[in-house]
Scaffold this active site. Sequence first.
Site, PDB file in Angstrom:
ATOM      1  N   ASP A 155      -4.354  -7.257  -0.540  1.00 38.36           N
ATOM      2  CA  ASP A 155      -3.252  -7.376   0.414  1.00 38.36           C
ATOM      3  C   ASP A 155      -3.561  -8.442   1.463  1.00 38.36           C
ATOM      4  OD1 ASP A 155      -2.146  -5.348  -1.023  1.00 38.36           O
ATOM      5  OD2 ASP A 155      -2.490  -3.797   0.464  1.00 38.36           O
TER       6      ASP A 155
ATOM      7  N   ASP B  94      -3.834   0.224  -9.043  1.00 35.41           N
ATOM      8  CA  ASP B  94      -3.949  -0.052  -7.610  1.00 35.41           C
ATOM      9  C   ASP B  94      -4.512   1.193  -6.919  1.00 35.41           C
ATOM     10  OD1 ASP B  94      -3.649  -1.465  -5.246  1.00 35.41           O
ATOM     11  OD2 ASP B  94      -1.520  -0.995  -5.023  1.00 35.41           O
TER      12      ASP B  94
ATOM     13  N   GLU C 240      -9.793   2.692  -4.912  1.00 35.82           N
ATOM     14  CA  GLU C 240     -11.092   2.580  -4.234  1.00 35.82           C
ATOM     15  C   GLU C 240     -11.871   3.911  -4.114  1.00 35.82           C
ATOM     16  OE1 GLU C 240      -8.720  -0.656  -3.896  1.00 35.82           O
ATOM     17  OE2 GLU C 240      -8.189   1.239  -2.947  1.00 35.82           O
TER      18      GLU C 240
END
Length: 885
Positions: free
Chosen positions: A539, A442, A445
């Site tokens: 999300d 997670d 990015e």
Amino acid sequence: MATRARPPLVLLLCLCLASCLSSAIGGVSATGNGYRTTAFLVDEEGRRLRAELAAVAGAGGGSTAAYGDDVQRLDVYASLETDSRLHVRIADADGPRWEVPQDVIPRPSPEFFLQTSRPGRPVLSTATSDLTFAIHASSPFRFAVSRRSTGDVLFDTSPNLVFKDRYLELTSSLPPPGRASLYGLGEQTKRTFRLQRNDTFTLWNSDIAAGNVDLNLYGSHPFYMDVRSGGGAAHGVLLLNSNGMDVIYGGSYVTYKVIGGVLDFYFFAGPSPLAVVDQYTQLIGRPAPMPYWSFGFHQCRWGYKNVSDLEGVVAGYAKARIPLDVMWTDIDYMDAFKDFTLDPANFPADRLRPFVDRLHRNGQKYVVIIDPGISVNATYGTFIRAIKEDIFLKWNGSNYLGVVWPGNVSFPDFLNPRAAEFWAREIAAFRRTLPVDGLWIDMNEISNFVDPPPLNALDDPPYRIDNSGVRRPINNRTVPASAVHYGGVAEYDAHNLFGFLEARATHDALLRDTGRRPFVLSRSTFVGSGRYTAHWTGDNFATWDDLRYSINTMLSFGLFGIPMIGADICGFGGNTTEELCSRWIQLGAFYPFSRDHSAIGTVRRELYLWESVARSARKALGLRYRLLPYLYTLMYEAHTTGAPIARPLFFSYPGDVETYGIDRQFLLGRGVLVSPVLEPGATTVTAYFPAGRWFSLYDFSLAVATKTGKRVTLPAPADTVNVHVAGGNILPLQQPALTSSRVRQSVVHLLVALAEDGTATGDLFLDDGESPEMVGARSRWSQIKFSGATESGGSVVRVRSHVVHDSYAPSRTMVIAKVVLMGLRSPAPPKGFAVYANGVQVNASTAVDGGGGGNPEKGALGVAHVGGLSLVVGQEFDLKVVMTY
């Protein structure tokens, strides 16, 4: 150089209009003088072309002057690399520029042959390829890609090519939206699957909640599919570039505005949608095979307090008789949010390890999260080893310091070969303590809780992409663009690759440590990430809008070569409601990746907490678990051909223009249609059925029979989702159970849904579900093809199997115990049955029902249940069912 007639005035006016619209929609657009062709050559086979371009005198001024000086000389290289793939590359002729590395996307290198021009037309065209490439004879430089068989123009650039150091722009005209339907380009949460006029797509990986529509999210996929009406021919277009960019779809044009690299286009001929994804994944890499257990249901929450909480959740699912294959833990399990550690108070090893061991004994699995940020802590072993290996991303001469959950962190530089080795050793050491079955990566990015200040011009390029929908600086909430990777590579160029590189390192680490098929779930992705990872939509929010939008994102990632995709069921952020959660599991049970996940501080939403939700879960997941052999066979198809598991309707019905805009339904494979309820309070759903017969997968009755396709309003009780199978398909099913491992031990049923012509076909792929390779010299697998047909006016049905390959031993003991024949055309119930297997009559049980209630509109089609069989899956059989009246 041979001359060609000027393009029609109408075309020139359209191109001018496209340029003006681009300026209005996407910021400043090119109005410079472009480039002129100074030389070109085509090889004798007509498959490769090279052209030299020079900036037209006066170029560099006008509307793009603020973006820097034009590159003065360009090389254009075009090649028909295969009969279905065309490569067009435009790059600086005087020096190298950043390009996606070969080890990220292995591909043929351009061959810069030929140094002088010769007479002839600058055209690539062969008798075996349906793609043609041509440079327009007029100046400035333009090129077009066409379909040879129809003359249809697929891509036709304007003369306003811009090529600067940190700003590239190119526009292609397109037919109007009624003629061309575009899909792809992302990652963004979109209100519709089909692109809409004036859509802008920013590709710059960012930690932005997926509940926000029309913003750049976690991944970058500069690929689109174009489906043309009037036959449904499809083609694909990829710009292989990892730099930040805006892509503007104006309806009649598409404009690329890129802040670095080169213009590296690939065109895929199709002409079917499935052929496009096949050709695309041939280039970028086939989707990784997922382990069988990953097709079961998964449960997660950010906010599980301790091991007792986890134990209670597992027990809750068992008590409610709701299937559960995989238990997950978010960052709660860590010691102060540090990777590869356990919270000694709430998740100590002496409590957590026995919990995982019990899961394993019950045929269940365990997955945990890890984030890329490594806590800067002199007492933390992982950090100490990372410093020793010198594997962190650099900035301003030292390791870059960011802030994420543990506080101050540094980030592994996965362009550095030592970083992947370091990562693999840490994963292996962690698994000695806790034998997790998969890893969830997670925040990659890369997400950063602080905004680094600009250090140099890379941090604030002259053209600002539409980051976050407000042209936010590219450094916001991520690492600085001026950070430096291994080999001197700037983060400015490699930013969008981080999630891909971490997924590859994690996949390879698990494979090396376990020797089994890895399961990795990554939030950030790039072109080709499907070779290593599954993905979830990020999300989202607990809203009805997010429920609907999840279908669009799921279908887009199927195009991107990442078929193992799903959304957080019942919503991640915000408080769900009982009705929303009930309807969401009815949809989410048919996501390829099916996981309930919610955020800390929100209402708990495990599926057993509301009885109405539990009923929906038992019904929908019960059907999913029966379909596991079918879903796993679709995984094999995805791995070998790139075909999405969840598909838009036009993949099976490209000639039906009504399917082009449908994004409230989807197909699993070629013929299982899911039509969920997507609004509160609804007790019916209006579904579109393409031409053919459609049978309910709950009671096998004929629901719809249509010659041309039609919309039908269906009952949708509170606990039910409509799922149908198209006539012409044979589905292998097994018996429902609470884990996929128990499903695998059950007998097989074949559902034979006969088409109007009395035929049906299907496939079954079998292996152990965990070997690294699905097919290969070291793998053991079986593939069986089924076919069905009616004879003697419909009074005889033959169902045959053909064993394509059989090296998986359990296929020789697994049996088909029942065959259900749907779509029998009979004037009255048969008086008797005779059943023959391989020419020998067998004592099978038989039953029949009307399957349409005798309704003339439904053709009085019956359903025959032929049970008591013992047909070995791994042996070819010929089953003959004779009905007497």
